[in-house]
Design an enzyme around this catalytic site. Structure first.
Site, PDB file in Angstrom:
ATOM      1  N   GLN A 168       0.719  -1.191  -0.044  1.00 17.05           N
ATOM      2  CA  GLN A 168       0.226   0.137   0.137  1.00 17.05           C
ATOM      3  C   GLN A 168       0.787   1.271  -0.174  1.00 17.05           C
ATOM      4  OE1 GLN A 168      -3.376   0.682  -0.336  1.00 17.05           O
ATOM      5  NE2 GLN A 168      -4.107  -1.843  -0.398  1.00 17.05           N
ATOM      6  N   TYR A 197      -5.349 -12.602  -3.584  1.00 19.56           N
ATOM      7  CA  TYR A 197      -4.611 -11.414  -4.147  1.00 19.56           C
ATOM      8  C   TYR A 197      -3.984 -11.137  -2.819  1.00 19.56           C
ATOM      9  CZ  TYR A 197      -8.233 -11.956  -7.548  1.00 19.56           C
ATOM     10  OH  TYR A 197      -9.190 -12.113  -8.574  1.00 19.56           O
ATOM     11  N   GLU A 233      -1.619 -16.012  -3.936  1.00 22.21           N
ATOM     12  CA  GLU A 233      -1.047 -14.619  -4.921  1.00 22.21           C
ATOM     13  C   GLU A 233      -0.627 -15.089  -6.266  1.00 22.21           C
ATOM     14  OE1 GLU A 233       0.637 -11.444  -6.475  1.00 22.21           O
ATOM     15  OE2 GLU A 233      -0.655 -11.380  -4.820  1.00 22.21           O
ATOM     16  N   ASP A 267      -8.639  -8.902  -2.247  1.00 20.66           N
ATOM     17  CA  ASP A 267      -7.964  -7.384  -2.335  1.00 20.66           C
ATOM     18  C   ASP A 267      -7.414  -7.441  -3.791  1.00 20.66           C
ATOM     19  OD1 ASP A 267      -6.879  -4.748  -2.532  1.00 20.66           O
ATOM     20  OD2 ASP A 267      -5.402  -5.282  -0.982  1.00 20.66           O
ATOM     21  N   CYS A 285      -9.604  -0.661  -4.898  1.00 21.11           N
ATOM     22  CA  CYS A 285      -9.075   0.726  -5.035  1.00 21.11           C
ATOM     23  C   CYS A 285      -9.563   1.410  -6.303  1.00 21.11           C
ATOM     24  CB  CYS A 285      -7.380   0.367  -5.271  1.00 21.11           C
ATOM     25  SG  CYS A 285      -6.803  -0.472  -6.800  1.00 21.11           S
TER      26      CYS A 285
END
Length: 454
Positions: free
Chosen positions: A283, A316, A340, A383, A410
């Site tokens: 982030q 993710y 991932e 995410d 996002c």
């Protein structure tokens, strides 16, 4: 079209700025044609310089070059190079990355709330206007100090282009134009302290910088142009402070090569340390990890979905930002499946979580792993990247039969689209929070709790 506009070879228009839209612009109209205007505020009358136009185009794009009737929410831009009016007065476009810097911070957040509400209404059939106290976009948890209050010095990561003359630069919006920069007000002090603009960067195509909020050693990642010799890289290396790690990155091979120090940075969040290699995801906002982890675990804890012995999945998962606190919550009697897609980032997750026996780390595509690891989940966290999860992944999630899904996004458009897929499958939005983790830009972060209907 006015006569003074015609003298500008029809490259400028005077328009009334309409409502905000997703993507960092507002909607205006000129003779029935939609014009997407950047650097304006709803309700203003402005002169716009067209940056994309044409008689057959469905819509045009333009930058504000003069404000004829200003909004009371207009403020002086904090960064000359990103100020559209000032930049075009010097005959060049503004750099991207601070397209809302002319708007008071509180108004920025209300505009972002409008964008999110519009996307949810249009793409998911969800109406936020019935929220009891009105929906708001929140600031990051733990914001303090004058710079934070002004929405500055929050980026722990920054990417730069390089001018043909070898100077540090940034792109103008939707343009190949690279403008030299000598400051980045949105970046943390540790990035500006490197003074990358003083270094001859000839032979380098791109520079990525990471400076962890915990104060640990920064990393400068250089992307050399094809054919750049080792001697040129050594010259760039010599211009960087000795206490900074430096690596080169080959985007074709996806390889990170050590030049000095480490090829990774050491991040901290939720009582854990995280190794993040090269261009691995983390982030950007210095307070984003704590903000998002708090929102996610709050939703899942309050709903009774996250407790000792629970079975959860982190999709993710990156380097493990959410996996680690999920593992803490479920304890040794529970389990966490961490998925991932990036091989390098998945390797980081293995290192970061090597002592958590209840965590299973799998590298691969989410839908494939869910299919192969069929099990009953109490909760699933996802995410995804800006493009969202997509219909196929949503169908897999619904098919896995969890009691709840926590969705971190996002991008309001891809989130709203995916929420629509969930609702079509019999799920509802049980909780929603939005955070302004990208002040002075149009971006925001949302955290949602989704549960099966009934």
């Amino acid at each position: 079209m006015s006569s003074d506009t015609q003298t500008q070879a029809q490259t400028e228009l005077i328009v009334d700025v309409g409502p905000v839209a997703h993507g960092g612009h507002c909607v205006a109209r000129h003779e029935g044609r939609v014009v997407f205007v950047r650097h304006g505020i709803p309700g203003e009358k402005v002169r716009v310089r067209l940056t994309e136009s044409g008689p057959d185009a469905k819509f045009w794009r333009g930058d504000v070059v003069e404000v004829l009737t200003a909004s009371p929410d207009r403020v002086d831009h904090f960064w000359d190079l990103a100020d559209s009016v000032r930049s075009w007065s010097h005959r060049h476009p503004p750099v991207g990355g601070a397209e809302l810097g002319h708007i008071a911070l509180g108004r920025q957040r209300s505009l972002k709330a409008e964008v999110l509400a519009e996307q949810l209404r249009r793409l998911a059939g969800v109406d936020l206007t019935h929220a009891e106290e009105g929906f708001t976009v929140e600031g990051a948890a733990g914001e303090s100090g004058p710079k934070a209050a002004a929405g500055l010095a929050w980026r722990t990561r920054a990417g730069f282009a390089v001018t043909p003359a070898g100077k540090l630069g940034m792109h103008a919006h939707r343009s190949d134009t690279v403008l030299p920069v000598r400051e980045m007000p949105l970046a943390v002090d540790a990035i500006n302290a490197l003074r990358l603009w003083d270094i001859d960067l000839q032979g380098i195509e791109r520079v990525e910088v990471a400076a962890p909020a915990n104060g640990s050693r920064p990393l400068v990642l250089l992307v050399p142009a094809p054919g750049t010799r080792a001697k040129r890289l050594s010259a760039v290396l010599a211009g960087l402070p000795e206490d900074v790690s430096v690596a080169s990155f080959d985007p074709v091979k996806g390889e990170v090569l050590r030049l000095r120090g480490r090829t990774y940075v050491q991040e901290s969040a939720s009582g854990h340390d995280f190794r993040v290699t090269g261009d691995g995801f983390w982030q950007i906002h210095r307070d984003a990890p704590a903000t998002l982890v708090g929102a996610v675990t709050g939703f899942l804890h309050d709903g009774g979905f996250l407790e000792p012995g629970a079975v959860v999945a982190d999709l993710y998962a990156g380097a493990g930002l959410f996996t680690a606190p999920l593992a803490d919550a479920v304890g040794e009697t529970g389990s966490v499946l961490s998925v991932e897609g990036s091989p390098g980032t998945s390797r980081d997750a293995r290192k970061n979580l090597h002592d958590a026996a209840q965590v299973e780390i799998v590298q691969g595509k989410v839908e494939r792993v869910l299919r192969e690891k069929a099990r009953k989940f109490d909760a699933i966290l996802l995410d995804p990247p800006r493009a969202g999860a997509g219909k196929a992944v949503v169908n897999h999630l619904v098919g896995a039969g969890p009691r709840a899904v926590a969705y971190v996004s996002c991008d309001p458009a891809s989130f709203a689209r995916d929420l629509g897929y969930f609702r079509q499958s019999g799920w509802d939005l049980a909780g929603l929070r939005a955070f302004d983790l990208y002040p002075h830009t149009h971006h925001m972060e949302t955290v949602a709790l989704l549960t099966p209907r009934g």
